[in-house]
Design an enzyme around this catalytic site. Structure first.
Site, PDB file in Angstrom:
ATOM      1  CE1 TYR A 188      -3.140   2.960   0.611  1.00 51.02           C
ATOM      2  CE2 TYR A 188      -3.393   2.283   2.897  1.00 51.02           C
ATOM      3  CZ  TYR A 188      -3.718   3.122   1.861  1.00 51.02           C
ATOM      4  OH  TYR A 188      -4.621   4.138   2.064  1.00 51.02           O
ATOM      5  CE  LYS A 216      -6.083   1.765  -0.826  1.00 50.39           C
ATOM      6  NZ  LYS A 216      -6.665   1.778   0.540  1.00 50.39           N
TER       7      LYS A 216
END
Length: 365
Positions: free
Chosen positions: A194, A222
């Site tokens: 992320y 992400k």
């Protein structure tokens, strides 16, 4: 333990620096060839705590194929404990409306306000109840490598399908340290990295992701930096989920992203599924955009928590430091629901403008 004791004895004897004439020939013969065992100086001799049993297991390729992943909200009882009945209803609504995965205990789910006991319990509860219907991705990241390893071991032990890991925030490290940190957790199972520099204060540059992508457990990233960065990954075959709801339509259809890890899908999962599965749809994207802008006018999850309370699907309970949006913004939300259509939102109750006194702010829980 015996090895470490022998090493300790050796050090004590050395510190004493006994005169050689006090040592017997027999003692010298026993110690003359002593060498410190290699096991005593290996910096990390821990083995991963993992299981290869196949129940509820999923492959990295299964994770890579997910297009709509919801960063699920964690609702609370009036005393600040988890409201599991409301949580179950939220997850069921995601499943019914076509979400393929949920992030448990992420920023939206307020993992940062949970103890690790609460965190792992909620991951275990979710996989136990819904693991056959939706992919459960546990946010087991931390800025402490030790904590990230421990939480990830526990998350996979209770059955989560994949882990979400952030780069160390606040106490930032070097890029080499970042690679070592993420390498330490990826051995345990499928992993989504992320990147959200606005929260961590440090960007994860493409050269780091390209190194991490060599791991068989790397599922994808992400990415919250923007679609130019998305292009840099998709051009090289790296799976990307947009972390920005306002960009996810274009990320998916113009830049090759696999899908989105979404906050907005907590409210309108059916519309977000259509946005990710139905092909280019600028008109639908434009319809949703005022809601997205409303949600993120203050740091997430403040807007989402306020909206779900107004829809009557969670109690209006906030764990501090989060507080609800002001009254004028709550009125705006009611109007947004009417414009988009109440039938597109989760829950069945009429949307309401809640008063300030309706909200409960909990500082100890």
């Amino acid at each position: 333990m015996a090895t470490l004791q022998s090493c300790s004895v050796c050090l004590r004897e050395s510190a004493l620096q006994l005169p050689r004439h006090h040592l017997t020939d027999n003692y010298r013969s026993r110690t003359a060839k002593w060498k410190c065992p290699r096991a005593a100086v290996i910096p990390n001799f821990h083995l991963p705590m993992r299981s290869f049993e196949v129940k509820n297991r999923t492959s990295v390729d299964d994770i890579k194929s997910l297009r709509l992943i919801t960063a699920i909200k964690t609702p609370y009882l009036p005393d600040g404990r988890f409201d599991l009945e409301a949580y179950d209803a939220l997850v069921n609504m995601q499943i019914e409306n076509g979400a393929e995965g949920v992030i448990v205990g992420g920023t939206t789910g307020e993992g940062q306000l949970m103890s690790w006991d609460e965190h792992i319990m909620l991951i275990g509860h979710t996989i136990n109840c819904y693991g056959g219907s939706i992919k459960v991705i546990g946010n087991t990241g931390s800025n402490s490598t030790r904590e990230a390893i421990h939480a990830t071991e526990q998350g996979f032990a209770v059955g989560m399908h994949a882990a979400l890991h952030i780069n160390p925030y606040y106490g930032k490290t070097s890029l080499e340290g970042l690679v070592s940190h993420l390498d330490s957790v990826m051995s345990m199972g499928p992993t989504i990295v992320y990147n959200v520099p606005s929260r961590t204060g440090q960007d994860i540059p493409p050269r780091v992701i390209h190194r991490l992508a060599q791991s068989s457990n790397f599922a994808g990233i992400k990415e919250c930096v923007g679609n130019d960065r998305v292009d840099q990954y998709t051009d090289k075959g790296i799976v990307v989920w947009s972390g920005n709801d306002d960009e996810c339509h274009d990320s998916r259809w113009n830049h090759g992203a696999t899908g989105v890890i979404s906050v907005t899908s907590n409210l309108v999962p059916g519309l977000m599924r259509e946005l990710m599965f139905g092909g280019k749809n600028p008109s639908l994207n434009a319809k949703i955009m005022p809601l997205v802008e409303w949600l993120f006018q203050e740091p997430n999850p403040i807007g989402l928590n306020t909206a779900l309370a107004q829809l009557g699907v969670v109690r209006p309970v906030f764990r501090l430091p989060y507080v609800p949006l002001p009254l004028a913004k709550r009125v705006e939300f009611v109007n947004l629901v009417k414009q988009i259509g109440r039938e597109n939102f989760v829950g069945e109750k009429d949307v309401k403008v809640l008063d300030d006194d309706d909200f409960v702010l909990v500082s100890r829980y």
